[in-house]
Motif scaffolding. Structure first.
Motif, PDB file in Angstrom:
ATOM      1  N   LEU A  29      14.794  -4.278  10.174  1.00 14.21           N
ATOM      2  CA  LEU A  29      13.786  -4.476   9.140  1.00 14.21           C
ATOM      3  C   LEU A  29      13.777  -3.298   8.180  1.00 14.21           C
ATOM      4  O   LEU A  29      13.919  -2.139   8.596  1.00 14.21           O
ATOM      5  N   VAL A  30      13.594  -3.596   6.896  1.00 13.22           N
ATOM      6  CA  VAL A  30      13.466  -2.583   5.860  1.00 13.22           C
ATOM      7  C   VAL A  30      12.037  -2.660   5.325  1.00 13.22           C
ATOM      8  O   VAL A  30      11.541  -3.757   5.022  1.00 13.22           O
ATOM      9  N   TYR A  31      11.368  -1.511   5.239  1.00  9.13           N
ATOM     10  CA  TYR A  31       9.964  -1.457   4.833  1.00  9.13           C
ATOM     11  C   TYR A  31       9.846  -0.763   3.486  1.00  9.13           C
ATOM     12  O   TYR A  31      10.578   0.186   3.176  1.00  9.13           O
ATOM     13  N   ARG A  32       8.907  -1.239   2.683  1.00  4.65           N
ATOM     14  CA  ARG A  32       8.546  -0.606   1.419  1.00  4.65           C
ATOM     15  C   ARG A  32       7.020  -0.560   1.334  1.00  4.65           C
ATOM     16  O   ARG A  32       6.341  -1.546   1.635  1.00  4.65           O
ATOM     17  N   LEU A  33       6.474   0.578   0.932  1.00  5.12           N
ATOM     18  CA  LEU A  33       5.032   0.765   0.782  1.00  5.12           C
ATOM     19  C   LEU A  33       4.718   0.953  -0.688  1.00  5.12           C
ATOM     20  O   LEU A  33       5.332   1.798  -1.368  1.00  5.12           O
ATOM     21  N   LEU A  34       3.752   0.158  -1.193  1.00  2.56           N
ATOM     22  CA  LEU A  34       3.412   0.158  -2.605  1.00  2.56           C
ATOM     23  C   LEU A  34       1.914   0.377  -2.780  1.00  2.56           C
ATOM     24  O   LEU A  34       1.123   0.136  -1.850  1.00  2.56           O
TER      25      LEU A  34
ATOM     26  N   SER B 182      -2.547  -1.885  -6.150  1.00  2.00           N
ATOM     27  CA  SER B 182      -2.608  -2.612  -7.418  1.00  2.00           C
ATOM     28  C   SER B 182      -1.292  -3.266  -7.793  1.00  2.00           C
ATOM     29  O   SER B 182      -1.206  -3.919  -8.834  1.00  2.00           O
ATOM     30  N   SER B 183      -0.256  -3.107  -6.993  1.00  3.49           N
ATOM     31  CA  SER B 183       1.056  -3.660  -7.326  1.00  3.49           C
ATOM     32  C   SER B 183       1.027  -5.176  -7.198  1.00  3.49           C
ATOM     33  O   SER B 183       0.406  -5.738  -6.284  1.00  3.49           O
ATOM     34  N   ARG B 184       1.738  -5.838  -8.109  1.00  5.52           N
ATOM     35  CA  ARG B 184       1.849  -7.291  -8.084  1.00  5.52           C
ATOM     36  C   ARG B 184       3.297  -7.762  -8.069  1.00  5.52           C
ATOM     37  O   ARG B 184       3.551  -8.943  -7.874  1.00  5.52           O
ATOM     38  N   THR B 185       4.217  -6.860  -8.279  1.00  3.00           N
ATOM     39  CA  THR B 185       5.627  -7.228  -8.317  1.00  3.00           C
ATOM     40  C   THR B 185       6.462  -6.046  -7.853  1.00  3.00           C
ATOM     41  O   THR B 185       6.032  -4.887  -7.948  1.00  3.00           O
ATOM     42  N   PHE B 186       7.642  -6.354  -7.343  1.00  2.21           N
ATOM     43  CA  PHE B 186       8.556  -5.314  -6.865  1.00  2.21           C
ATOM     44  C   PHE B 186       9.969  -5.871  -6.950  1.00  2.21           C
ATOM     45  O   PHE B 186      10.210  -7.050  -6.641  1.00  2.21           O
TER      46      PHE B 186
END
Length: 683
Positions: free
Chosen positions: A493-498, A501-505
């Motif tokens: 698994l690859v994780y990203r923390l945003l 208020s983020s709506r897109t990545f």
């Protein structure tokens, strides 16, 4: 020379070669006088003899002494090779005065508690070393590193707790290793690496070994005798013994083995397995068939065969029972995608069956970052996705057969909101379950409409994808948005923390032609400890396949190497251009420093004015003053006066402009080396 020196010493000491003692006085016992005189004479004669020997020996070369035998040790001279016998001498440490050329060294039955790195240094000829029954507790790393010719090492009867790789380093010729009667509880897999190709006899009996590095043992191609009796071994891996082609004897007596894998044969190695709590079933039919009279393998289970010798049990009583699955269920039976799930399975049989799982796609489930199979056969799904929706199969297998049971898993898709306000917040009424939010590649990226997806993968290419999700202002306590995804070809698994208020990545560096699964969760901080992540939605998408005929993009390491080469070439070119510029400037400066051409105008060398048309005849020179006798110093005693501009030519140049036929002689051309010019410059 020696005789003359002897007579000289006699004369210097006041002795006579004839007189050997004093004369007895009247009234003294004649025998006592004779004895005293003889003793005194001998004492006086010994002095010159000692002096003579010392003086004469100073010029004679003396042969070096033979190697000294350590204290308390025996060094038999009749032995064909240097041998040191130091057994039962009460030594507390290895003697430092050992003969480094010894071939055999026996240090058994002493009190040596540790062996250091320098104890056996430089003993490259040692073949046999015995350290038995010393109470040895510690071996320094590399203690035997210099014993390259050692063939037999006896370390039995000590208190070694474990063996590591560096402790037996350097024993490249070892054939016999005896480690019996120690306290070994663990052996490093690299401990036998130095002599794996040469060892023939390995004795590890009477220790506390619950397991053995079987892979390291299987690499011993020359092993003939393996002694493992009186340990705590519970298992022998299948095929471990079959990989020892030269094994002639295997002793597994008095361990905790309930089963034994088949050994190659006949003819195979002589096997001793008595004293183990064997479970007598169909798996031991091979041992029953190779059993010989006098064998002591005894059955511990099942109850009808307990206490009976394996050789006395008929083959028809050695049976197995096919497995049967007794329980298989999911806990909980239904989950929302993104939540964890556990599947349990239990089975019985004789022998106990091994459990494994098949996924809904029919493939065997392997351990990974999202799925893991426990030792008890349970399956844990850390993050459930819609691909897990369906039936998992628990398979139990043993020597008598297989059994399977199906476990249905229900993964509920996240509810789809029916509407939202202008700011993106959900409507007051909570919508019911909607269609699956598993979007395909290049799916609809619009956000309006009653059936919108909460997570959408849009703008999908071969290496990137844009992920969009609904804002989560209605979720209280959101501190961060977490994205986790993995490829179908990789369970990591690859994780990203945003920010919340983020709506897109935009996902980058994706592999072309792969299926990806992605979930978005909201990390909340409510209470202590923080609440579990709340799943916002999941999506499945596939990246575009690479165009046929196109070369694969260069690897990162290739790009890095190319950049380094380009930068180095640019630096080299810059240095070369700089060198060329410096060379050109140097040549230009050298040309500018050349001496000027010879002057043809006298006026330009004096006052700089135009040359007059006629030069009047000059009067004769007056005689020099007396001060001129000193030469230039008399005329100009000091050079510290400032230079003056002269309006006319100096009188020291009477013949510079003399006309042709003048009585002063022909005109002279100015020269930078003439005395007159030097004087003019000085003034």
């Amino acid at each position: 020379m020696g005789v003359n020196l002897y007579w000289s010493v006699l004369v210097c000491t006041g002795l006579s070669p004839v007189t050997t003692g004093p004369t007895a006085t009247p009234g003294q016992d004649q025998d006592g006088a004779l004895r005293g005189g003889a003793a005194a004479g001998m004492a006086k004669l010994l002095v010159p003899l000692v002096v003579l020997g010392a003086v004469s020996g100073a010029g004679v070369p003396v042969s070096p002494p033979s190697p000294r035998c350590p204290p308390r040790c025996l060094c038999p001279a009749a032995a064909p090779s240097p041998t040191l016998l130091c057994a039962r001498t009460g030594l507390l440490a290895v003697p430092p005065s050992l003969d480094r050329g010894a071939v055999e060294l026996r240090l058994a039955d002493n009190f040596i508690g540790a062996v250091g790195r320098a104890d056996f240094a430089n003993m490259s000829s040692l073949v046999h070393l015995t350290l038995s029954r010393n109470g040895l507790r510690r071996l320094a790393p590399g203690a035997f590193a210099d014993l390259r010719a050692l063939r037999a090492l006896h370390l039995d009867g000590n208190r070694l707790p474990a063996l590591s790789g560096p402790q037996l380093r350097g024993l490249a010729s070892l054939r016999h290793l005896i480690l019996a009667n120690n306290q070994l509880a663990a052996i490093d897999a690299a401990a036998f690496a130095a002599f794996a190709a040469t060892v023939e006899d390995l004795d590890l009996s009477h220790n506390n070994l619950p397991a053995l590095p079987w892979d390291a043992v299987a690499a011993m191609g020359s092993l003939a005798t393996l002694t493992l009796d009186h340990n705590l071994l519970e298992r022998v891996p299948a095929g471990a013994v079959a990989r020892l082609p030269r094994l002639a004897r295997l002793d597994l007596t008095a361990n905790r083995l309930r089963a034994l894998p088949p050994v190659p044969g006949p003819p195979g190695p002589a096997l001793a397995a008595g004293g183990n709590p064997l479970h007598c079933n169909c798996e031991l039919l091979w041992l029953r068939r190779v059993a010989q009279p006098g064998r002591l393998e005894t059955c511990a289970t099942p109850a009808p065969l307990a206490g009976r010798l394996l050789g006395a049990v008929p083959e028809e009583e050695l049976t197995c029972r096919a497995p049967a699955v007794t329980a298989a269920a999911a806990h909980p039976p239904a989950v929302t995608e993104g939540q964890p799930l556990r599947l349990g399975c239990a089975a019985v049989g004789d022998p106990p069956p091994a459990l494994h799982w098949l996924g809904p796609d029919g493939r065997v489930v392997q351990n990974g970052s999202r799925r893991s199979v426990g030792a008890d056969g349970s399956l844990e799904l850390r993050v459930a996705t819609l691909r897990d929706h369906g039936g998992f199969t628990c398979v139990a297998a043993n020597a008598a057969g297989e059994a399977a049971a199906r476990v249905d898993v229900v993964v509920v898709p996240l509810p789809v909101p029916r509407g939202r306000d202008g700011d993106g917040e959900a409507a007051a009424a909570e919508p019911g379950p909607g269609p699956s939010d598993m979007a395909q590649a290049g799916g609809n990226d619009t956000w309006g409409g009653p059936g919108e997806r909460r997570v959408v993968a849009a703008e999908v290419t071969g290496s990137s994808a844009r992920i969009r999700w609904l804002p989560q202002r209605h979720v209280p306590g959101v501190r961060m948005v977490q994205i986790q995804y993995n490829s179908s070809a990789d369970d990591a698994l690859v994780y990203r923390l945003l920010p919340p208020s983020s709506r897109t990545f935009v996902l980058r560096d994706l592999a072309p032609g792969r299926q990806y699964e992605l979930c978005v969760s909201a990390l909340r901080v409510v209470g202590d400890p923080p609440a579990a992540p709340r799943p916002l939605g999941c999506v499945s998408f596939a990246t575009a396949a690479a165009p046929p005929g196109c070369a694969a993009p260069p690897r990162p390491h290739f790009l890095g190497g190319t950049v380094i080469i380009v930068i180095g070439a640019a630096i080299a070119a810059s240095v070369l251009v700089f060198i060329l510029i410096l060379t050109a400037r140097w040549k230009a400066a050298a040309g500018a420093r050349r001496p000027p051409p010879a002057l043809t105008s006298v006026c330009s060398q004096t006052n700089g004015g135009p040359r007059p048309a006629e030069t009047p005849e000059l009067p004769p020179l007056p005689p020099l003053p007396p001060a001129a006798a000193g030469g230039a110093r008399g005329l100009f005693p000091s050079h510290s006066y400032p230079r003056r501009a002269r309006p006319r030519r100096h009188g020291s140049l009477p013949r510079l402009d003399a006309p042709e036929g003048s009585p002063l002689g022909p005109p002279l051309r100015p020269s930078f080396g003439s005395t007159h010019w030097m004087l003019e410059s000085t003034v």
